[in-house]
Design a protein around this motif. Structure first.
Motif, PDB file in Angstrom:
ATOM      1  N   UNK A  50       0.830  -1.219   0.000  1.00  0.00           N
ATOM      2  CA  UNK A  50       0.000   0.000   0.000  1.00  0.00           C
ATOM      3  C   UNK A  50       0.857   1.259   0.000  1.00  0.00           C
ATOM      4  N   UNK A  51       2.094   1.141   0.492  1.00  0.00           N
ATOM      5  CA  UNK A  51       2.985   2.306   0.578  1.00  0.00           C
ATOM      6  C   UNK A  51       3.455   2.769  -0.799  1.00  0.00           C
ATOM      7  N   UNK A  52       3.357   1.887  -1.796  1.00  0.00           N
ATOM      8  CA  UNK A  52       3.784   2.255  -3.146  1.00  0.00           C
ATOM      9  C   UNK A  52       2.633   2.960  -3.858  1.00  0.00           C
ATOM     10  N   UNK A  53       2.819   4.214  -4.226  1.00  0.00           N
ATOM     11  CA  UNK A  53       1.728   4.954  -4.883  1.00  0.00           C
ATOM     12  C   UNK A  53       1.379   4.355  -6.248  1.00  0.00           C
ATOM     13  N   UNK A  54       0.138   4.549  -6.660  1.00  0.00           N
ATOM     14  CA  UNK A  54      -0.317   4.033  -7.947  1.00  0.00           C
ATOM     15  C   UNK A  54       0.027   5.028  -9.057  1.00  0.00           C
ATOM     16  N   UNK A  55       0.968   4.652  -9.910  1.00  0.00           N
ATOM     17  CA  UNK A  55       1.365   5.476 -11.051  1.00  0.00           C
ATOM     18  C   UNK A  55       1.309   4.603 -12.295  1.00  0.00           C
ATOM     19  N   UNK A  56       0.537   5.020 -13.287  1.00  0.00           N
ATOM     20  CA  UNK A  56       0.349   4.205 -14.491  1.00  0.00           C
ATOM     21  C   UNK A  56       0.354   5.102 -15.724  1.00  0.00           C
ATOM     22  N   UNK A  57       1.017   4.625 -16.765  1.00  0.00           N
ATOM     23  CA  UNK A  57       1.034   5.360 -18.038  1.00  0.00           C
ATOM     24  C   UNK A  57       1.225   4.390 -19.182  1.00  0.00           C
ATOM     25  N   UNK A  58       0.396   4.556 -20.233  1.00  0.00           N
ATOM     26  CA  UNK A  58       0.520   3.724 -21.427  1.00  0.00           C
ATOM     27  C   UNK A  58       1.202   4.524 -22.532  1.00  0.00           C
ATOM     28  N   UNK A  59       2.166   3.869 -23.207  1.00  0.00           N
ATOM     29  CA  UNK A  59       2.867   4.502 -24.323  1.00  0.00           C
ATOM     30  C   UNK A  59       2.632   3.691 -25.600  1.00  0.00           C
ATOM     31  N   UNK A  67       4.351   1.899 -11.479  1.00  0.00           N
ATOM     32  CA  UNK A  67       5.303   1.994 -10.371  1.00  0.00           C
ATOM     33  C   UNK A  67       5.147   0.738  -9.521  1.00  0.00           C
ATOM     34  N   UNK A  68       5.877  -0.307  -9.914  1.00  0.00           N
ATOM     35  CA  UNK A  68       5.836  -1.579  -9.202  1.00  0.00           C
ATOM     36  C   UNK A  68       7.258  -1.971  -8.804  1.00  0.00           C
ATOM     37  N   UNK A  69       7.422  -3.209  -8.351  1.00  0.00           N
ATOM     38  CA  UNK A  69       8.749  -3.647  -7.914  1.00  0.00           C
ATOM     39  C   UNK A  69       9.754  -3.640  -9.068  1.00  0.00           C
ATOM     40  N   UNK A  70       9.295  -3.977 -10.257  1.00  0.00           N
ATOM     41  CA  UNK A  70      10.184  -3.969 -11.415  1.00  0.00           C
ATOM     42  C   UNK A  70      10.704  -2.567 -11.697  1.00  0.00           C
ATOM     43  N   UNK A  71       9.808  -1.595 -11.646  1.00  0.00           N
ATOM     44  CA  UNK A  71      10.201  -0.204 -11.902  1.00  0.00           C
ATOM     45  C   UNK A  71      11.160   0.306 -10.840  1.00  0.00           C
ATOM     46  N   UNK A  72      10.879  -0.029  -9.592  1.00  0.00           N
ATOM     47  CA  UNK A  72      11.739   0.406  -8.486  1.00  0.00           C
ATOM     48  C   UNK A  72      13.137  -0.189  -8.639  1.00  0.00           C
ATOM     49  N   UNK A  73      13.190  -1.474  -8.990  1.00  0.00           N
ATOM     50  CA  UNK A  73      14.489  -2.134  -9.196  1.00  0.00           C
ATOM     51  C   UNK A  73      15.232  -1.511 -10.370  1.00  0.00           C
TER      52      UNK A  73
END
Length: 200
Positions: A50-59, A67-73
């Motif tokens: 829940x601490x990870x904010x919801x950020x989404x964008x389609x290109x 903004x998930x674990x993959x993006x953070x890594x």
């Protein structure tokens, strides 16, 4: 983290000592990006805190940012690369971005988990084959884990592979020359250490 972790030359030499065979290098150039991509797909399936904010964008249909674990890594890794070598990292950013965005988009497709897992396992097996058959020695990561040492090989592998591609393109000739000299010295040291261990 030790000072060596921020020494690009030392890190490149260590990696090069375990990746000097041309066939093994080609296997890694192919498999490392696929391992990273498939790992991002797998991580995208993990439930977010829940601490990870919801950020989404389609290109487009094949490129998505979450903004998930993959993006953070991915972001953390690129920041570390930037600390090591700012110029080369800038050339790696487009590769890293496409890898992350395409993996995130693919993760939403049916069967993506199973496909990514199969790709991940196959590429790891291919790399072990490259080391065992062509390189004639264990991977740096395995060698260090069995020896009780810490290794950044897993984190730095994509950057090392990127350097190999740049070398193939004829760029950074002096870096390549320095690397070959450093690798020769390191391989000699590793062989001497193994002989001493056998004597004991």
């Amino acid at each position: 983290m030790s000072p060596a972790a921020f020494s690009l030359r030392q890190q490149l030499a260590f990696y090069g000592a375990y990746h000097s065979n041309p066939t093994n290098i080609r296997i890694h150039i192919t498999c490392v990006p696929l391992i990273v991509w498939s790992a991002y797909v797998l991580a995208a399936h993990l439930p977010k805190l829940d601490a990870i904010p919801s950020v989404h964008a389609d290109f487009g249909p094949y490129l998505t940012f979450d903004l998930n674990y993959s993006a953070i890594w991915a972001i953390t890794t690129e920041l570390y690369y930037f600390a090591l070598t700012p110029g080369v990292t800038l050339t790696h950013l487009p590769v890293a971005a496409v890898t992350l965005l395409s993996a995130t988009a693919f993760a939403s497709k049916p069967g993506s988990l199973e496909i990514a897992a199969a790709v991940h396992v196959f590429c790891w097996l291919a790399q072990f084959y490259g080391h065992g058959v062509h390189e004639g020695r264990a991977p740096a990561l395995l060698d260090n884990l069995l020896g009780g040492k810490s290794s950044l090989s897993l984190v730095l592998a994509p950057l090392f592979v990127h350097y190999e591609v740049l070398f193939i393109l004829g760029l950074f000739k002096q870096t390549k020359k320095n690397l070959h000299n450093d690798v020769r010295k390191l391989v000699t040291e590793l062989k001497l250490k193994k002989k001493e261990i056998k004597k004991e």
